[in-house]
Write an enzyme that holds these catalytic residues in place. Structure first.
Site: not given
Length: 244
Positions: A131, A133, A160, A169
């Protein structure tokens, strides 16, 4: 770091199959476009096998279709006799999981995807998930990261790329890019600057994965085997003073 990565790209075997990537999106898809452009230019050894969106009107879907990439839309807002009702996450995950199993990607990328996925969906995925972020994790998990940074005294902000886990996260950080915070700017201005970093760090991270420099399977296995060890992210710092 960039010199080393470019040399890995130059020595990449032409016979090696590209990394098959599926992308999950919810919005405009600017990061998806970066991946499409890098793929088409031959700069990134990937094949985007499909794009899944939970928003029917997401421009990311248009970007994928214009590039000839398969798309699937499982809208979070239903139509017909149930119009306006929100699709349950389990229903979305059932459809999305079936689609991913059909595409059989090597990597699933969440790029501006705005739904929290369950542990069952993540563990049942045919490929590891990463992912992107918009914060320097572990700071500012969740939403409204840019405004929260401006309300703080932080000198730096950024983005990130991390492994997706059931905890929001919280997965292993793989790479980060950072910039200096100007506390006189608006959240929208800061977001625009961070987005430029996102367009750099995401393709470079996927290149590291494609080249085997980042082994997601090993990272996950090590995390499970040694939970008592502190996290030690491999951080690709792209220090940037990108002008507004």
């Amino acid at each position: 770091m960039r010199w080393y990565i470019r040399n890995m790209t130059d020595s990449h075997s032409l016979s090696k199959k590209p990394l098959k990537v599926a992308v999950l999106v919810s919005g405009s898809g600017s990061n998806l476009q970066v991946l499409i452009d890098a793929m088409n230019a031959g700069s990134l050894p990937i094949e985007i096998v499909g794009v899944i969106s939970n928003v029917k009107e997401a421009y990311a879907v248009t970007r994928a279709q214009q590039a000839g990439i398969a798309t699937a839309v499982f809208s979070h807002i239903t139509e017909g006799e149930n119009a306006g009702k929100r699709m349950g996450i389990k229903t979305f995950e059932r459809h999305a999981g079936a689609q991913l199993n059909e595409w059989q990607p090597d990597l699933v990328v969440l790029a501006g995807f705005m739904r929290v996925l369950s542990d069952d969906f993540i563990s049942g995925s045919p490929a590891p998930m990463i992912n992107l972020h918009p914060s320097l994790l572990p700071k500012y998990k969740g939403l409204d990261t840019h405004q929260r940074v401006l309300e703080s005294s932080d000198a730096h902000h950024g983005c990130s790329v991390h492994v997706v886990t059931a905890e929001l996260d919280a997965g292993q950080v793989l790479t980060q890019a950072m910039l200096a915070v100007d506390h006189s700017e608006s959240a929208e201005e800061l977001q625009a600057r961070v987005q430029k970093l996102e367009h750099q760090v995401l393709p470079w991270t996927i290149l590291l994965i494609a080249q085997g420099a980042l082994n997601l399977k090993a990272i996950n296995e090590n995390a499970d085997a040694a939970p008592y060890l502190p996290a030690l992210p491999l951080k690709l710092w792209l220090n940037s003073q990108i002008a507004r």
